[in-house]
Design a protein around this motif. Structure first.
Motif, PDB file in Angstrom:
ATOM      1  N   TRP A 255       0.829  -1.202   0.000  1.00 53.86           N
ATOM      2  CA  TRP A 255       0.000   0.000   0.000  1.00 53.86           C
ATOM      3  C   TRP A 255       0.864   1.252   0.000  1.00 53.86           C
ATOM      4  CZ3 TRP A 255      -4.512  -0.540   4.116  1.00 53.86           C
ATOM      5  CH2 TRP A 255      -5.394  -1.558   3.692  1.00 53.86           C
TER       6      TRP A 255
ATOM      7  N   GLY B  73      -3.183   3.293   1.564  1.00 47.29           N
ATOM      8  CA  GLY B  73      -3.214   3.206   3.015  1.00 47.29           C
ATOM      9  C   GLY B  73      -3.015   4.558   3.678  1.00 47.29           C
ATOM     10  N   GLY B  74      -3.810   5.555   3.381  1.00 46.89           N
ATOM     11  CA  GLY B  74      -4.968   5.399   2.516  1.00 46.89           C
ATOM     12  C   GLY B  74      -5.169   6.622   1.658  1.00 46.89           C
TER      13      GLY B  74
ATOM     14  N   GLY C 220      -8.121   1.621   0.644  1.00 48.84           N
ATOM     15  CA  GLY C 220      -8.128   2.005   2.042  1.00 48.84           C
ATOM     16  C   GLY C 220      -8.476   3.471   2.164  1.00 48.84           C
TER      17      GLY C 220
ATOM     18  N   TRP D  85     -11.460  -0.797   2.540  1.00 46.30           N
ATOM     19  CA  TRP D  85     -11.021  -0.883   3.928  1.00 46.30           C
ATOM     20  C   TRP D  85     -11.233   0.480   4.574  1.00 46.30           C
ATOM     21  CZ3 TRP D  85      -7.514  -4.667   6.328  1.00 46.30           C
ATOM     22  CH2 TRP D  85      -7.240  -5.782   5.516  1.00 46.30           C
TER      23      TRP D  85
ATOM     24  N   LEU E  54      -9.565   3.005   7.480  1.00 48.62           N
ATOM     25  CA  LEU E  54      -8.335   3.239   8.225  1.00 48.62           C
ATOM     26  C   LEU E  54      -8.628   4.199   9.364  1.00 48.62           C
ATOM     27  CD1 LEU E  54      -7.392   2.166   5.432  1.00 48.62           C
ATOM     28  CD2 LEU E  54      -5.471   3.735   5.589  1.00 48.62           C
TER      29      LEU E  54
ATOM     30  N   SER F 160      -8.037  -1.174   9.306  1.00 53.41           N
ATOM     31  CA  SER F 160      -6.595  -1.058   9.485  1.00 53.41           C
ATOM     32  C   SER F 160      -6.316   0.083  10.453  1.00 53.41           C
ATOM     33  CB  SER F 160      -5.903  -0.799   8.145  1.00 53.41           C
ATOM     34  OG  SER F 160      -4.503  -0.692   8.317  1.00 53.41           O
TER      35      SER F 160
END
Length: 366
Positions: free
Chosen positions: A58, A92-93, A122, A198, A200, A218
């Motif tokens: 990421w 990420g992100g 993310g 996802w 974060l 995450s």
């Protein structure tokens, strides 16, 4: 866990690692190097991560920081897609309040078309920069309102990714392309995959939201270690099964650096420590050389900050790093660890991931 999206979240532990291991890269720029040098290192790191058995790679969105060249994750990921074949690629992100949801849906739909079945999206709600830069990105000073609107922005983005706005919605006729709408055209074929979303976070807000929506989560342990266990507990207690996951899946970001001996590991991590000190005291710059970090005259409060920051960096010999990561995975119950390594020298960062891979006997792609 159900469907292809769930399969995209979970990865089997590789080799002797207790959980899957992944990589987060910031395309850090060291003193004496250019942004081009940093981005070429990112490509080399992604290829090494793929070769050496890591699960994901990421990149993170940051702005107005001289020492970080990852301001445009989608652009970097497109380049990485052309230089890798199997490893999952993601953000990420992406800091969603900085962007229109349709733009993100289009960018990551394009990435999914370029790298089918291996794209993670993310999302964070922080600006990834200071307030003035965030205002310039968003062309508004209503930063607090933008953060509070995050659930609404996320819902809109998800609708664009799935192309399922209800009848009567003002965006019912608006479609993110590439995307599912192409399958409805004459001769259209539906792609079996879409970017895996996802959430974060570094506090409880996104933890609770991810749990409520049944999404993978995450947590940024590498800069908010004191909040890790409370956030993970909140995520797990809030979790509701979804079409994506039937059980919670939590990954944590970890600062880690392995070297052939303890002294070299300490020498390299001090460059990241000094860089972080300067950032936190309003003096962001390039990542300093090991020599500069060794020669820096830390004041008492600076020394205290640096030692506190280093306490959460897993560093040392390969065996020491493996033991530290194993202990962290056990203490937190994390389903996956995502390692991020800050050092001035590209070779030191590459070597660190190679040593971690060897320490866990991760399978070499050959």
């Amino acid at each position: 866990m159900t469907g292809t999206n769930g399969d995209a979240v979970r990865g089997a532990a590789r080799g002797s690692a207790p959980v899957p291991l992944s990589v987060l890269d910031l395309a850090t720029v060291g003193a004496g190097h250019t942004a081009g040098d940093a981005l070429r290192t990112t490509v080399a790191l992604a290829r090494t991560a793929e070769q050496r058995g890591f699960t994901r790679f990421w990149v993170a969105e940051h702005h107005s920081m001289p020492g970080v060249a990852s301001s445009s994750p989608a652009v970097i990921l497109a380049h990485l897609a052309a230089h890798t074949e199997r490893i999952r690629l993601g953000s990420g992100g992406v800091m969603l309040p900085n962007h229109a949801p349709l733009v993100i849906a289009e960018q990551f739909g394009t990435l999914e078309a370029l790298a089918p079945g291996r794209v993670d999206l993310g999302l964070g709600r922080a600006p990834g920069t200071d307030g003035a830069t965030a205002a310039a990105l968003r062309r508004t000073d209503r930063l607090r309102q933008d953060a509070d609107d995050f659930p609404e922005q996320l819902a809109e983005l998800t609708r664009f990714l799935d192309d399922d706005f209800p009848d009567g919605h003002r965006y019912r006729g608006v479609h993110a392309v590439p995307g599912p709408v192409q399958a409805t055209a004459p001769g259209g074929v539906q792609s079996p995959d879409r970017p895996q979303v996802w959430l974060l976070g570094s506090s409880g807000f996104s933890a609770r939201l991810a749990g409520t929506l049944g999404l993978p989560f995450s947590f940024a342990h590498h800069f908010s270690a004191a909040n890790t266990l409370p956030a993970l507990d909140l995520y797990r207690s809030s979790f509701r099964p979804s079409a994506v996951l039937d059980a919670p899946y939590a990954m944590i970001g970890v600062s880690a650096l392995a070297a052939d001996d303890e002294r070299e590991a300490r020498r390299q991590v001090m460059t990241g420590a000094l860089s972080m000190l300067r950032l936190r005291t309003g003096r962001p710059g390039l990542v300093p050389t090991p020599e500069e970090a060794e020669g820096y005259a830390f004041g008492p409060r600076e020394r205290e900050f640096t030692e506190s920051w280093l306490a959460d960096v897993v560093h040392g010999t390969p065996d020491q790093v493996r033991d530290g990561l194993d202990a962290l995975a056990k203490r937190t119950g994390a389903d996956e660890l995502m390692l991020t390594t800050t050092a001035h020298t590209p070779a030191a960062r590459l070597r660190s991931y190679e040593l971690v891979s060897d320490a866990y006997a991760l399978p070499d792609a050959g």
